[in-house]
Design a protein around this motif. Structure first.
Motif, PDB file in Angstrom:
ATOM      1  N   UNK A 225     -57.145  15.776  25.938  1.00  0.00           N
ATOM      2  CA  UNK A 225     -58.299  15.145  25.411  1.00  0.00           C
ATOM      3  C   UNK A 225     -58.993  15.940  24.325  1.00  0.00           C
ATOM      4  N   UNK A 226     -59.686  15.493  23.562  1.00  0.00           N
ATOM      5  CA  UNK A 226     -60.492  15.904  22.431  1.00  0.00           C
ATOM      6  C   UNK A 226     -61.572  16.817  22.906  1.00  0.00           C
ATOM      7  N   UNK A 227     -61.450  18.065  22.411  1.00  0.00           N
ATOM      8  CA  UNK A 227     -62.543  19.193  23.258  1.00  0.00           C
ATOM      9  C   UNK A 227     -63.984  18.609  23.184  1.00  0.00           C
ATOM     10  N   UNK A 228     -64.391  18.750  24.277  1.00  0.00           N
ATOM     11  CA  UNK A 228     -65.807  18.402  24.611  1.00  0.00           C
ATOM     12  C   UNK A 228     -65.780  16.629  24.605  1.00  0.00           C
ATOM     13  N   UNK A 229     -64.835  15.980  24.563  1.00  0.00           N
ATOM     14  CA  UNK A 229     -64.680  14.600  24.737  1.00  0.00           C
ATOM     15  C   UNK A 229     -63.957  13.961  25.686  1.00  0.00           C
ATOM     16  N   UNK A 230     -64.037  12.658  26.101  1.00  0.00           N
ATOM     17  CA  UNK A 230     -62.945  12.106  26.921  1.00  0.00           C
ATOM     18  C   UNK A 230     -62.126  11.240  26.300  1.00  0.00           C
ATOM     19  N   UNK A 231     -61.587  11.384  24.844  1.00  0.00           N
ATOM     20  CA  UNK A 231     -61.083  10.491  24.052  1.00  0.00           C
ATOM     21  C   UNK A 231     -59.455  11.167  24.208  1.00  0.00           C
ATOM     22  N   UNK A 232     -58.617  10.757  24.712  1.00  0.00           N
ATOM     23  CA  UNK A 232     -57.257  11.111  24.681  1.00  0.00           C
ATOM     24  C   UNK A 232     -56.303  10.875  23.135  1.00  0.00           C
ATOM     25  N   UNK A 233     -55.438  12.122  22.965  1.00  0.00           N
ATOM     26  CA  UNK A 233     -54.735  11.891  21.791  1.00  0.00           C
ATOM     27  C   UNK A 233     -53.580  10.779  22.210  1.00  0.00           C
ATOM     28  N   UNK A 234     -53.118  10.422  21.190  1.00  0.00           N
ATOM     29  CA  UNK A 234     -51.844   9.485  21.188  1.00  0.00           C
ATOM     30  C   UNK A 234     -50.884   9.894  22.128  1.00  0.00           C
ATOM     31  N   UNK A 249     -57.940   6.236  18.314  1.00  0.00           N
ATOM     32  CA  UNK A 249     -57.091   4.753  18.115  1.00  0.00           C
ATOM     33  C   UNK A 249     -57.549   3.945  19.644  1.00  0.00           C
ATOM     34  N   UNK A 250     -58.074   2.914  19.289  1.00  0.00           N
ATOM     35  CA  UNK A 250     -58.656   2.115  20.108  1.00  0.00           C
ATOM     36  C   UNK A 250     -57.565   1.540  21.342  1.00  0.00           C
ATOM     37  N   UNK A 251     -56.324   1.288  20.874  1.00  0.00           N
ATOM     38  CA  UNK A 251     -55.366   0.533  22.104  1.00  0.00           C
ATOM     39  C   UNK A 251     -54.983   1.753  22.867  1.00  0.00           C
ATOM     40  N   UNK A 252     -54.872   2.974  22.151  1.00  0.00           N
ATOM     41  CA  UNK A 252     -54.558   4.146  22.862  1.00  0.00           C
ATOM     42  C   UNK A 252     -55.751   4.505  23.979  1.00  0.00           C
ATOM     43  N   UNK A 253     -56.909   4.542  23.629  1.00  0.00           N
ATOM     44  CA  UNK A 253     -57.954   4.750  24.405  1.00  0.00           C
ATOM     45  C   UNK A 253     -57.955   3.533  25.597  1.00  0.00           C
ATOM     46  N   UNK A 254     -57.586   2.384  25.222  1.00  0.00           N
ATOM     47  CA  UNK A 254     -57.357   1.201  25.997  1.00  0.00           C
ATOM     48  C   UNK A 254     -56.439   1.244  27.011  1.00  0.00           C
ATOM     49  N   UNK A 255     -55.308   1.749  26.788  1.00  0.00           N
ATOM     50  CA  UNK A 255     -54.057   2.161  27.544  1.00  0.00           C
ATOM     51  C   UNK A 255     -54.538   3.304  28.839  1.00  0.00           C
ATOM     52  N   UNK A 256     -55.416   4.178  28.438  1.00  0.00           N
ATOM     53  CA  UNK A 256     -56.172   5.198  29.307  1.00  0.00           C
ATOM     54  C   UNK A 256     -56.986   4.614  30.201  1.00  0.00           C
ATOM     55  N   UNK A 257     -57.691   3.660  29.523  1.00  0.00           N
ATOM     56  CA  UNK A 257     -58.817   2.898  30.279  1.00  0.00           C
ATOM     57  C   UNK A 257     -58.125   2.158  31.337  1.00  0.00           C
ATOM     58  N   UNK A 258     -57.147   1.417  31.091  1.00  0.00           N
ATOM     59  CA  UNK A 258     -56.530   0.648  31.633  1.00  0.00           C
ATOM     60  C   UNK A 258     -55.988   1.279  33.008  1.00  0.00           C
ATOM     61  N   UNK A 259     -55.311   2.294  32.996  1.00  0.00           N
ATOM     62  CA  UNK A 259     -54.905   3.085  33.816  1.00  0.00           C
ATOM     63  C   UNK A 259     -55.930   3.610  34.848  1.00  0.00           C
ATOM     64  N   UNK A 260     -57.148   4.142  34.421  1.00  0.00           N
ATOM     65  CA  UNK A 260     -58.110   4.596  35.186  1.00  0.00           C
ATOM     66  C   UNK A 260     -58.763   3.328  35.823  1.00  0.00           C
ATOM     67  N   UNK A 261     -58.972   2.216  35.246  1.00  0.00           N
ATOM     68  CA  UNK A 261     -59.716   1.233  35.837  1.00  0.00           C
ATOM     69  C   UNK A 261     -58.723   0.529  37.126  1.00  0.00           C
ATOM     70  N   UNK A 262     -57.567   0.569  37.139  1.00  0.00           N
ATOM     71  CA  UNK A 262     -56.914  -0.005  37.773  1.00  0.00           C
ATOM     72  C   UNK A 262     -56.493   0.930  39.105  1.00  0.00           C
ATOM     73  N   UNK A 263     -56.511   2.286  38.975  1.00  0.00           N
ATOM     74  CA  UNK A 263     -56.314   3.292  39.950  1.00  0.00           C
ATOM     75  C   UNK A 263     -57.593   3.330  40.576  1.00  0.00           C
TER      76      UNK A 263
END
Length: 396
Positions: A225-234, A249-263
């Motif tokens: 994760x970007x230091x001090x942020x919730x944004x994941x690196x690719x 990268x919006x789709x990369x953050x989107x992949x992360x978001x999809x996993x979080x939301x479904x979980x």
């Protein structure tokens, strides 16, 4: 002499055929963008998306491996135009969106059609016919999740095969690599592709280890994760924790978001204590995304750069995250942001119900596509966002 003339004529015909296919594809895209985005009625827009998505369940347009729009026919003949791995998650998004739409409209005929098409899908049939999990990669896991979510007749067999595949993909760290040949690398895509399936397998098998796998896969990524942020690196390299590729990268953050939301959804539904941790991550990420929305409500392919091109797949996924943040917190600002994301997607939907402005497939870490066109995965995710928002429409 006649032989050479015949050969020359044949070569000219082949060159003309290649050029015609390229021109047809290009002109088709331009024609589709005439009067694009004039949708005003949300329900009519959803119906148009669903009609197109439904027609694609039998023959889905392929997302090309390369960005070039030239020599398409030649690439098709060589078998290098499309990649099976890419088409797996494309189909998954399409079926997940249509399944949500069928439930929203209480359309049993569509539900039955989706089950039939999934059972007949080449990737599903081959998966069950060849019991060798080592032949498959992480790319196909979201399609397995779509089968389980739709409740097809072969769901139990798919669940068994998926459990075996998850086990075969585990590395020494106890989590999944995106590619077997890169056990020390992690890609953010894996969180969206694998974690929902791991949770679904935990529900079906009752095995605690699959809940643990899903949680560990998410927590492991904190180092990237970007230091001090919730944004994941690719991606990131595990031995030294080096982040790789873009953090925004919006789709990369989107992949992360999809996993979080479904979980979060599955954990809440089944009373899992880990749901609280997923909720905190969803809220933190949604809070950070709010000021980065474009004026039209969407997100650029690089969300932190205001001048970056609007991108549909990331916008659909991040819209779902914002909706989840509203359902967790009850704060209307997240719901309003989710509706704005939907409005942005309506603004790039063609007259025939095809969602446009989806970034093409990424070629690798740091190798991002510069093509903006249709994408079945994004079509399904946009449809899912729309029908999920129907439940909240009266509050907006």
């Amino acid at each position: 002499m006649t032989f050479y003339v015949s050969m020359l004529s044949l070569l000219l015909l082949l060159a003309l055929a290649v050029a015609c296919v390229d021109a047809w594809r290009f002109m088709g895209m331009l024609a589709g963008r005439i009067r694009i985005g004039r949708w005003q009625d949300r329900r009519a827009w959803q119906e148009a998306l669903a009609r197109t998505a439904s027609s694609w369940t039998r023959r889905m347009p392929a997302v090309p491996r390369k960005d070039q729009g030239r020599r398409i026919l030649w690439e098709m003949v060589r078998g290098t135009y499309a990649d099976t791995a890419i088409q797996g998650w494309q189909a998954a998004g399409l079926f997940l969106g249509l399944n949500a739409y069928a439930a929203d409209r209480k359309d049993e005929a569509l539900k039955e059609k989706l089950c039939r098409r999934l059972e007949e899908h080449e990737l599903v049939k081959n998966y069950l016919a060849v019991p060798h999990p080592e032949q498959w990669e992480v790319d196909r896991l979201l399609l397995d999740y779509a089968v389980l979510e739709t409740g097809c007749r072969g769901a139990e067999r798919v669940a068994e095969a998926s459990s075996a595949l998850l086990e075969s993909l585990r590395t020494e760290a106890g989590t999944l690599a995106y590619r077997r040949r890169q056990p020390g690398m992690r890609y953010v895509d894996t969180i969206g592709l694998a974690c929902p399936l791991a949770a679904a397998c935990a529900v079906r098998t009752g095995k605690e280890e699959y809940w643990n796998l899903a949680v560990k896969q998410v927590e492991e990524y904190d180092v990237a994760l970007l230091p001090g942020s919730s944004f994941p690196a690719h991606g990131f390299e595990m031995e030294r924790g080096y982040p790789l590729g873009l953090h925004d990268w919006s789709r990369g953050i989107g992949w992360y978001a999809l996993g979080l939301c479904e979980l979060y959804r599955l954990m809440s539904l089944h009373g899992r204590p880990e749901a609280d941790g997923m909720a905190r991550r969803i809220l933190a990420l949604a809070e950070e995304l709010l000021p980065l929305q474009k004026k039209n409500g969407g997100f650029g392919w690089m969300v932190a750069r205001p001048e970056s091109v609007f991108e549909s797949s990331g916008t659909a996924l991040l819209g779902l995250l914002l909706l989840a943040a509203f359902r967790i917190s009850g704060e209307d600002r997240f719901l309003e942001a989710a509706f704005r994301a939907e409005k942005a997607l309506m603004g790039v939907t063609r007259r025939n119900g095809v969602l446009d402005m989806c970034q093409g497939d990424t070629k690798g870490i740091g190798m991002y596509s510069d093509v903006w066109n249709l994408m079945p995965f994004a079509q399904g995710m946009a449809l899912r966002l729309g029908v999920e928002l129907n439940r909240e429409e009266s509050r907006a």
